[in-house]
Design an enzyme around this catalytic site. Structure first.
Site, PDB file in Angstrom:
ATOM      1  N   ASP A   4       0.873  -1.175  -0.060  1.00 52.01           N
ATOM      2  CA  ASP A   4       0.140  -0.060   0.014  1.00 52.01           C
ATOM      3  C   ASP A   4       1.088   1.152   0.189  1.00 52.01           C
ATOM      4  O   ASP A   4       1.257   1.823   1.174  1.00 52.01           O
ATOM      5  CB  ASP A   4      -0.797   0.017   1.179  1.00 52.01           C
ATOM      6  CG  ASP A   4      -1.857   1.009   1.245  1.00 52.01           C
ATOM      7  OD1 ASP A   4      -1.775   2.107   0.570  1.00 52.01           O
ATOM      8  OD2 ASP A   4      -2.750   1.029   2.161  1.00 52.01           O
ATOM      9  N   ARG A   7      -0.007   4.436   2.073  1.00 49.78           N
ATOM     10  CA  ARG A   7       0.156   4.303   3.473  1.00 49.78           C
ATOM     11  C   ARG A   7       1.423   4.380   3.829  1.00 49.78           C
ATOM     12  O   ARG A   7       1.923   5.124   4.719  1.00 49.78           O
ATOM     13  CB  ARG A   7      -0.452   2.926   3.993  1.00 49.78           C
ATOM     14  CG  ARG A   7      -0.296   2.490   5.480  1.00 49.78           C
ATOM     15  CD  ARG A   7       0.747   1.204   5.212  1.00 49.78           C
ATOM     16  NE  ARG A   7       0.951   0.628   6.511  1.00 49.78           N
ATOM     17  CZ  ARG A   7       2.031  -0.358   6.621  1.00 49.78           C
ATOM     18  NH1 ARG A   7       3.134  -0.260   5.891  1.00 49.78           N
ATOM     19  NH2 ARG A   7       1.868  -1.006   7.682  1.00 49.78           N
ATOM     20  N   GLU A  96       1.244   2.234  13.397  1.00 50.79           N
ATOM     21  CA  GLU A  96       0.124   2.142  12.246  1.00 50.79           C
ATOM     22  C   GLU A  96      -0.770   1.320  12.751  1.00 50.79           C
ATOM     23  O   GLU A  96      -0.989   0.130  12.873  1.00 50.79           O
ATOM     24  CB  GLU A  96       0.651   1.392  11.113  1.00 50.79           C
ATOM     25  CG  GLU A  96      -0.091   2.069   9.624  1.00 50.79           C
ATOM     26  CD  GLU A  96      -1.177   0.654   9.773  1.00 50.79           C
ATOM     27  OE1 GLU A  96      -2.179   0.758  10.431  1.00 50.79           O
ATOM     28  OE2 GLU A  96      -1.007   0.002   8.675  1.00 50.79           O
ATOM     29  N   GLU A 105     -10.575  -3.766  15.050  1.00 44.85           N
ATOM     30  CA  GLU A 105      -9.502  -4.510  15.210  1.00 44.85           C
ATOM     31  C   GLU A 105      -8.207  -3.499  15.088  1.00 44.85           C
ATOM     32  O   GLU A 105      -6.972  -4.092  14.859  1.00 44.85           O
ATOM     33  CB  GLU A 105      -9.266  -5.621  14.147  1.00 44.85           C
ATOM     34  CG  GLU A 105     -10.165  -6.702  14.510  1.00 44.85           C
ATOM     35  CD  GLU A 105      -9.751  -8.067  14.012  1.00 44.85           C
ATOM     36  OE1 GLU A 105      -8.728  -8.162  13.129  1.00 44.85           O
ATOM     37  OE2 GLU A 105     -10.332  -9.366  14.284  1.00 44.85           O
ATOM     38  N   HIS A 254      -5.526   0.153   1.283  1.00 43.08           N
ATOM     39  CA  HIS A 254      -6.034  -1.135   1.639  1.00 43.08           C
ATOM     40  C   HIS A 254      -7.443  -1.202   2.513  1.00 43.08           C
ATOM     41  O   HIS A 254      -7.971  -1.999   2.622  1.00 43.08           O
ATOM     42  CB  HIS A 254      -4.964  -2.039   2.170  1.00 43.08           C
ATOM     43  CG  HIS A 254      -4.554  -1.616   3.606  1.00 43.08           C
ATOM     44  ND1 HIS A 254      -3.618  -0.754   4.114  1.00 43.08           N
ATOM     45  CD2 HIS A 254      -5.045  -2.168   4.718  1.00 43.08           C
ATOM     46  CE1 HIS A 254      -3.445  -0.670   5.211  1.00 43.08           C
ATOM     47  NE2 HIS A 254      -4.368  -1.407   5.782  1.00 43.08           N
TER      48      HIS A 254
END
Length: 320
Positions: A4, A7, A96, A105, A254
């Site tokens: 990604d 990110r 992250e 989660e 993602h």
């Protein structure tokens, strides 16, 4: 998730922009995964980096750190943040931690634990702020899937139009659907409904992340869902703050977007108001799984009230 690029590149830039606060300092990487963020911090001049990772990927992180000749700076610690012990307090926390819809989660609880136990007064958190947004959408793919059953007779001589209602119930259910939403699907400007300041938010406050929203539609279209996404912000150091966005208006990540389907589509026109309240909270089955309760009114329609959750087995956890 290193693939990604949005990110990973944003984290790298965010760390390097804050190099003046990292040089010669001690960094804690919460949920370090492969250790890529720890290596970025070492490259930015950190004196010491503690890379804490509970899963077996920590063993690979050790190899990656050695392969990059960073073992004198980066110490990989295999274990949960809540159970490990550090030899010193830290100047910087990097993580992250975000999951789908920001909180599914996620590792934010662990980041807050680290902040309260290990971060020095006046220390730096990367990223330091998260914001949640919502907007009405018309998911054209769903409409195509529903219309399909009315086309079967013309293609194969078998009338399956009676499947439409069943298909609608299967698709437009109580699941938080993680999908890529296109710009063309979005029917209004986004509305921010919540903001989390990582320097001050508490674990107790995460039990109910909520807010009101009001959107005005762009034009005539059915609304069949509402879409939720998030941004996180890195302080800019000597430059302006850097934003990592999962918006449909920005390049794909993602995380995609979280889609909340209505039971039935509602037709809207230019300037039709979509107003309501949204609440995100931990599910009773697992504190790391989220539920979303939505109350909204579209135009003159009666209020829509619905509670959503992400299906079992759909993980929002990210390995770096």
């Amino acid at each position: 998730m290193i693939a990604d690029t949005v990110r990973t590149s944003t984290y790298r830039t965010g760390i390097f922009r804050n190099s003046s606060s990292i040089q010669g300092k001690v960094v804690l990487d919460v949920g370090a995964g492969t250790g890529v963020l720890s290596i970025f911090c070492a490259q930015a001049g950190a004196r010491k980096v503690y890379a804490v990772e509970a899963s077996s990927i920590a063993d690979q992180a050790v190899k990656i750190v050695k392969h990059n000749k960073m073992e004198d700076i980066i110490e990989v610690i295999k274990g949960t943040l809540e159970t490990i012990d550090l030899p010193e307090h830290v100047d910087v926390i990097v993580s992250e931690w975000m999951g789908y819809a920001l909180l599914h989660e996620s590792m934010l609880n662990s980041v807050l634990f680290a902040r309260d136990k290990w971060l020095k007064p006046g220390g730096l958190i990367l990223p330091s702020k998260a914001e949640l947004y919502i907007a009405p959408i018309n998911d054209l793919v769903v409409e195509d899937r529903l219309i399909f059953w009315n086309t079967v007779k013309d293609q194969y001589g078998v009338d399956m139009s009676c499947m439409s209602d069943f298909a609608r119930k299967c698709i437009m259910n109580n699941d938080i659907t993680v999908n890529l939403v296109t710009v063309e699907d979005v029917l209004s400007h986004p509305c921010k409904f919540a903001e989390l300041d990582l320097y001050s938010v508490t674990v107790e406050q995460l039990n109910s992340v909520s807010g009101a929203f009001k959107c005005e539609c762009f034009g005539s279209s059915p609304v069949n869902a509402l879409c939720v996404w998030f941004t996180v912000t890195f302080p800019g150091g000597e430059e302006k703050p850097l934003v990592l966005s999962t918006s449909p208006f920005k390049p794909e990540t993602h995380w995609k977007q979280a889609v909340l389907y209505l039971d039935n589509p509602v037709d809207v026109r230019q300037d039709t108001k979509v107003v309501g309240d949204i609440k995100m909270y931990p599910s009773e089955e697992s504190s790391r799984h989220i539920c979303i309760h939505l109350d909204c009114t579209i135009g003159e329609q009666k209020k829509h009230s619905k509670t959503f959750s992400i299906p079992d087995g759909y993980s929002g956890e990210c390995q770096q």
